[in-house]
Design a protein around this motif. Structure first.
Motif, PDB file in Angstrom:
ATOM      1  N   TYR A 175      -0.134  14.145  -2.493  1.00 31.79           N
ATOM      2  CA  TYR A 175      -0.812  13.076  -1.765  1.00 31.79           C
ATOM      3  C   TYR A 175      -2.257  13.460  -1.461  1.00 31.79           C
ATOM      4  O   TYR A 175      -3.177  12.627  -1.535  1.00 31.79           O
ATOM      5  CB  TYR A 175      -0.027  12.784  -0.489  1.00 31.79           C
ATOM      6  CG  TYR A 175      -0.524  11.628   0.343  1.00 31.79           C
ATOM      7  CD1 TYR A 175      -1.200  10.557  -0.219  1.00 31.79           C
ATOM      8  CD2 TYR A 175      -0.292  11.605   1.718  1.00 31.79           C
ATOM      9  CE1 TYR A 175      -1.642   9.500   0.553  1.00 31.79           C
ATOM     10  CE2 TYR A 175      -0.729  10.548   2.499  1.00 31.79           C
ATOM     11  CZ  TYR A 175      -1.407   9.504   1.915  1.00 31.79           C
ATOM     12  OH  TYR A 175      -1.846   8.458   2.689  1.00 31.79           O
ATOM     13  N   ALA A 217       2.677   6.657  -6.979  1.00 33.63           N
ATOM     14  CA  ALA A 217       1.654   7.433  -7.687  1.00 33.63           C
ATOM     15  C   ALA A 217       1.841   8.928  -7.445  1.00 33.63           C
ATOM     16  O   ALA A 217       1.729   9.741  -8.375  1.00 33.63           O
ATOM     17  CB  ALA A 217       0.265   6.984  -7.242  1.00 33.63           C
ATOM     18  N   LEU A 270      -4.172  12.973  -4.559  1.00 28.94           N
ATOM     19  CA  LEU A 270      -4.314  11.544  -4.838  1.00 28.94           C
ATOM     20  C   LEU A 270      -5.442  10.924  -4.013  1.00 28.94           C
ATOM     21  O   LEU A 270      -6.199  10.073  -4.509  1.00 28.94           O
ATOM     22  CB  LEU A 270      -2.986  10.845  -4.542  1.00 28.94           C
ATOM     23  CG  LEU A 270      -2.895   9.347  -4.836  1.00 28.94           C
ATOM     24  CD1 LEU A 270      -3.029   9.093  -6.328  1.00 28.94           C
ATOM     25  CD2 LEU A 270      -1.568   8.794  -4.329  1.00 28.94           C
ATOM     26  N   ARG A 271      -5.579  11.356  -2.765  1.00 24.21           N
ATOM     27  CA  ARG A 271      -6.605  10.778  -1.888  1.00 24.21           C
ATOM     28  C   ARG A 271      -8.023  11.120  -2.340  1.00 24.21           C
ATOM     29  O   ARG A 271      -8.979  10.479  -1.895  1.00 24.21           O
ATOM     30  CB  ARG A 271      -6.395  11.248  -0.445  1.00 24.21           C
ATOM     31  CG  ARG A 271      -5.172  10.658   0.219  1.00 24.21           C
ATOM     32  CD  ARG A 271      -5.241  10.797   1.737  1.00 24.21           C
ATOM     33  NE  ARG A 271      -5.316  12.171   2.169  1.00 24.21           N
ATOM     34  CZ  ARG A 271      -4.268  12.937   2.441  1.00 24.21           C
ATOM     35  NH1 ARG A 271      -3.038  12.453   2.289  1.00 24.21           N
ATOM     36  NH2 ARG A 271      -4.420  14.179   2.849  1.00 24.21           N
ATOM     37  N   LEU A 290      -6.589   1.247  -4.204  1.00 23.41           N
ATOM     38  CA  LEU A 290      -5.502   0.728  -3.374  1.00 23.41           C
ATOM     39  C   LEU A 290      -6.012   0.312  -1.997  1.00 23.41           C
ATOM     40  O   LEU A 290      -5.604  -0.726  -1.458  1.00 23.41           O
ATOM     41  CB  LEU A 290      -4.403   1.784  -3.221  1.00 23.41           C
ATOM     42  CG  LEU A 290      -3.554   2.100  -4.449  1.00 23.41           C
ATOM     43  CD1 LEU A 290      -2.517   3.162  -4.110  1.00 23.41           C
ATOM     44  CD2 LEU A 290      -2.870   0.851  -4.974  1.00 23.41           C
ATOM     45  N   PHE A 307       0.822  -1.210   0.000  1.00 23.72           N
ATOM     46  CA  PHE A 307       0.000   0.000   0.000  1.00 23.72           C
ATOM     47  C   PHE A 307       0.858   1.261   0.000  1.00 23.72           C
ATOM     48  O   PHE A 307       0.632   2.177  -0.799  1.00 23.72           O
ATOM     49  CB  PHE A 307      -0.931  -0.017   1.216  1.00 23.72           C
ATOM     50  CG  PHE A 307      -1.815   1.188   1.315  1.00 23.72           C
ATOM     51  CD1 PHE A 307      -2.852   1.377   0.420  1.00 23.72           C
ATOM     52  CD2 PHE A 307      -1.607   2.143   2.298  1.00 23.72           C
ATOM     53  CE1 PHE A 307      -3.675   2.498   0.500  1.00 23.72           C
ATOM     54  CE2 PHE A 307      -2.420   3.261   2.392  1.00 23.72           C
ATOM     55  CZ  PHE A 307      -3.454   3.442   1.490  1.00 23.72           C
ATOM     56  N   HIS A 308       1.842   1.337   0.895  1.00 22.68           N
ATOM     57  CA  HIS A 308       2.716   2.512   0.929  1.00 22.68           C
ATOM     58  C   HIS A 308       3.473   2.687  -0.386  1.00 22.68           C
ATOM     59  O   HIS A 308       3.560   3.798  -0.927  1.00 22.68           O
ATOM     60  CB  HIS A 308       3.739   2.390   2.061  1.00 22.68           C
ATOM     61  CG  HIS A 308       3.154   2.515   3.425  1.00 22.68           C
ATOM     62  ND1 HIS A 308       3.891   2.304   4.568  1.00 22.68           N
ATOM     63  CD2 HIS A 308       1.902   2.832   3.843  1.00 22.68           C
ATOM     64  CE1 HIS A 308       3.114   2.478   5.628  1.00 22.68           C
ATOM     65  NE2 HIS A 308       1.907   2.789   5.215  1.00 22.68           N
ATOM     66  N   GLU A 332       2.898   1.664  -3.449  1.00 23.20           N
ATOM     67  CA  GLU A 332       2.112   2.064  -4.620  1.00 23.20           C
ATOM     68  C   GLU A 332       1.633   3.508  -4.532  1.00 23.20           C
ATOM     69  O   GLU A 332       1.633   4.233  -5.527  1.00 23.20           O
ATOM     70  CB  GLU A 332       0.931   1.111  -4.803  1.00 23.20           C
ATOM     71  CG  GLU A 332       1.341  -0.291  -5.242  1.00 23.20           C
ATOM     72  CD  GLU A 332       0.221  -1.026  -5.957  1.00 23.20           C
ATOM     73  OE1 GLU A 332      -0.431  -0.415  -6.828  1.00 23.20           O
ATOM     74  OE2 GLU A 332      -0.001  -2.209  -5.640  1.00 23.20           O
ATOM     75  N   LEU A 333       1.225   3.942  -3.342  1.00 24.13           N
ATOM     76  CA  LEU A 333       0.730   5.326  -3.265  1.00 24.13           C
ATOM     77  C   LEU A 333       1.879   6.331  -3.342  1.00 24.13           C
ATOM     78  O   LEU A 333       1.722   7.424  -3.898  1.00 24.13           O
ATOM     79  CB  LEU A 333      -0.124   5.533  -2.016  1.00 24.13           C
ATOM     80  CG  LEU A 333       0.487   5.510  -0.626  1.00 24.13           C
ATOM     81  CD1 LEU A 333       1.076   6.861  -0.250  1.00 24.13           C
ATOM     82  CD2 LEU A 333      -0.583   5.131   0.399  1.00 24.13           C
ATOM     83  N   TYR A 388      -8.148   6.104  -7.812  1.00 20.34           N
ATOM     84  CA  TYR A 388      -7.018   5.184  -7.675  1.00 20.34           C
ATOM     85  C   TYR A 388      -6.708   4.902  -6.209  1.00 20.34           C
ATOM     86  O   TYR A 388      -6.389   3.768  -5.838  1.00 20.34           O
ATOM     87  CB  TYR A 388      -5.785   5.762  -8.374  1.00 20.34           C
ATOM     88  CG  TYR A 388      -4.572   4.865  -8.296  1.00 20.34           C
ATOM     89  CD1 TYR A 388      -4.525   3.658  -8.984  1.00 20.34           C
ATOM     90  CD2 TYR A 388      -3.467   5.221  -7.519  1.00 20.34           C
ATOM     91  CE1 TYR A 388      -3.420   2.830  -8.910  1.00 20.34           C
ATOM     92  CE2 TYR A 388      -2.359   4.398  -7.436  1.00 20.34           C
ATOM     93  CZ  TYR A 388      -2.340   3.208  -8.133  1.00 20.34           C
ATOM     94  OH  TYR A 388      -1.241   2.390  -8.047  1.00 20.34           O
ATOM     95  N   TYR A 389      -6.812   5.920  -5.370  1.00 23.57           N
ATOM     96  CA  TYR A 389      -6.552   5.733  -3.937  1.00 23.57           C
ATOM     97  C   TYR A 389      -7.547   4.747  -3.342  1.00 23.57           C
ATOM     98  O   TYR A 389      -7.174   3.854  -2.566  1.00 23.57           O
ATOM     99  CB  TYR A 389      -6.630   7.079  -3.224  1.00 23.57           C
ATOM    100  CG  TYR A 389      -6.305   7.019  -1.747  1.00 23.57           C
ATOM    101  CD1 TYR A 389      -4.995   6.852  -1.307  1.00 23.57           C
ATOM    102  CD2 TYR A 389      -7.313   7.132  -0.794  1.00 23.57           C
ATOM    103  CE1 TYR A 389      -4.691   6.805   0.045  1.00 23.57           C
ATOM    104  CE2 TYR A 389      -7.024   7.089   0.559  1.00 23.57           C
ATOM    105  CZ  TYR A 389      -5.709   6.925   0.975  1.00 23.57           C
ATOM    106  OH  TYR A 389      -5.417   6.869   2.319  1.00 23.57           O
TER     107      TYR A 389
END
Length: 327
Positions: free
Chosen positions: A301, A118, A304-305, A313, A111-112, A114-115, A309-310
Motif C-alpha cells: 500500500y 491494486a 501504491l501511494r 483513484l 475507492f477502498h 479498487e486500491l 494510479y493512486y
C-alpha cells in the motif's frame, strides 16, 4: 640342354620390416590381398531374419539421474500450485459511497475496493470480498474466519482481535449531524453534542464507531439511540419521526441518493457542527497468517501511494480531503 639351376630363396631387402609386408624405402607398399568380408554379428542376423533388434540397456547412473529429476519435479509442483495466497476480506453489505458500494451492474467498487485490489495484485493474492451485514463482518474477524475487514475504526473493544497498523489506514472519517430540512429551520441548536443529545432525539446506526466522544454518549451516557441497522434505515427512521437528528458519515447523503433519491433531497447536514475525524483501516485478524498479511499489505500500500494510479483513484472518487498526508 642346359642343366636347371637351383632356385635360391629371394632375400628381403634390408629395409623390409618384420611384419611380413613388403615395404619400400619410402614406406609400406600397398597390400594387394583381397579384403576379408566382415563377420555377421548376432544382431545383424536377427535383423536379417526379420526380428527386432534389442536396445542396449540404460546405464545405472542415467537411471538414477532420471529418478532424482522426477523426485525434484514432484517437490516443486506444489509450490507452483500454491503461488497465490488466498485472502478473504469482509465488508458491510451496504452502500458506503464513495468507498465501498455496488455499481449499476451489481459489482463491488469504490475507492477502498479498487486500491485493495491494486495492492493485492502486487502481492499475488487470490482475493475474495465477502459483503455481509456489519455485525457479521465483525464476528467473522473476531473468530478468524476472514483475514481482514474493510472500513473499520480502531475501537478499543476491537483491539483484542484486530490489528490496526498505521500503514493500513484507508481514510479519515468525518461525522456530520443531519436533520429534515423543514424541521431544522425551527430548531434552536446548542453548540455541544451532549447538550444537543439531551434536548433532541438523536439517532445513530448500530455497531458503528463514530469516535470516542460520540460513542461515549452512545454506550455509557445512553443519550443517543442506536437501533438502526445501517445509514439508510437511520434516515428513514428520522423521516418517520423516530428521531429529530441523525449522526452519520459526511457522505451519507451521497449514499442515500442511490437508494432513496427523494428522501435524500429532504435531508440537510447541519452547518457549523464538526466532530473529531476518525481513522478508518483495513483491519486484519490477529490469528493464523493474517498478521503477516497485514505487514505485507502495508508495504504494498505504501508503494501504491507513491504512484500515479493512486492519484487517479483519489481524483476519480474525490476523496482528497479525507486522506491522511495526501499532497
Amino acid at each position: 640342354m642346359t642343366a636347371p639351376r637351383d632356385r635360391q630363396p629371394r632375400l628381403a631387402p634390408p629395409w623390409a620390416g618384420n611384419s611380413g609386408k613388403e615395404t619400400s624405402r619410402h614406406g609400406e607398399l600397398p597390400d594387394r590381398r583381397p579384403a576379408k568380408k566382415p563377420a555377421r554379428c548376432a544382431g545383424n542376423q536377427a535383423s536379417a531374419r526379420g526380428g527386432a533388434q534389442r536396445r542396449p540397456r540404460a546405464k545405472p547412473q542415467i537411471e538414477r539421474r532420471m529418478m532424482r529429476s522426477f523426485a525434484l519435479l514432484l517437490l516443486v509442483m506444489p509450490l507452483f500450485a500454491a503461488a497465490a495466497t488466498r485472502v478473504d476480506i469482509a465488508l458491510e453489505d451496504a452502500d458506503n459511497r464513495p468507498f465501498e458500494y455496488r455499481d449499476d451492474l451489481g459489482r463491488l467498487t469504490g475507492f477502498h475496493i479498487e486500491l485493495i485490489r491494486a495492492a493485492a495484485q502486487r502481492l499475488d493474492w487470490d482475493l475474495t470480498f465477502l459483503a455481509v451485514p456489519w455485525a457479521r463482518a465483525e464476528a467473522m474477524l473476531a473468530d478468524g474466519r476472514v483475514n481482514a475487514v474493510s472500513y473499520m475504526a480502531a475501537a478499543e473493544k476491537r483491539k483484542g482481535y484486530a490489528m490496526f497498523l498505521p500503514g493500513n489506514q484507508l481514510h479519515l472519517q468525518q461525522i456530520g449531524l443531519f436533520g429534515m430540512a423543514e424541521r431544522i429551520k425551527r430548531m434552536a441548536m446548542p453548540s455541544a453534542l451532549p447538550d444537543i443529545a439531551r434536548q433532541y432525539r438523536v439517532g445513530a446506526a448500530k455497531n458503528y464507531f463514530y469516535g470516542a466522544e460520540i460513542n461515549t454518549l452512545i454506550d455509557k451516557d445512553n443519550v443517543i439511540d442506536h437501533h438502526a441497522q445501517n445509514i439508510t434505515q437511520l434516515m428513514q427512521m428520522m423521516a418517520a419521526g423516530r428521531y429529530d437528528l441523525a449522526l452519520a458519515t459526511a457522505g451519507a447523503l451521497q449514499q442515500l441518493e442511490h437508494e432513496n433519491a427523494k428522501l435524500a433531497t429532504q435531508i440537510r447536514r447541519l452547518p457549523g457542527i464538526a466532530f473529531e475525524q476518525t481513522p478508518i483501516y483495513l483491519a486484519f485478524s490477529n490469528k493464523g497468517n493474517s498478521p503477516k498479511l497485514a505487514a505485507d499489505f502495508a508495504r504494498a500500500y505504501a508503494e501504491l501511494r507513491q504512484g500515479a494510479y493512486y492519484r487517479q483513484l483519489v481524483a476519480k472518487y474525490q476523496v482528497a480531503d479525507m486522506l491522511p498526508n495526501f499532497r
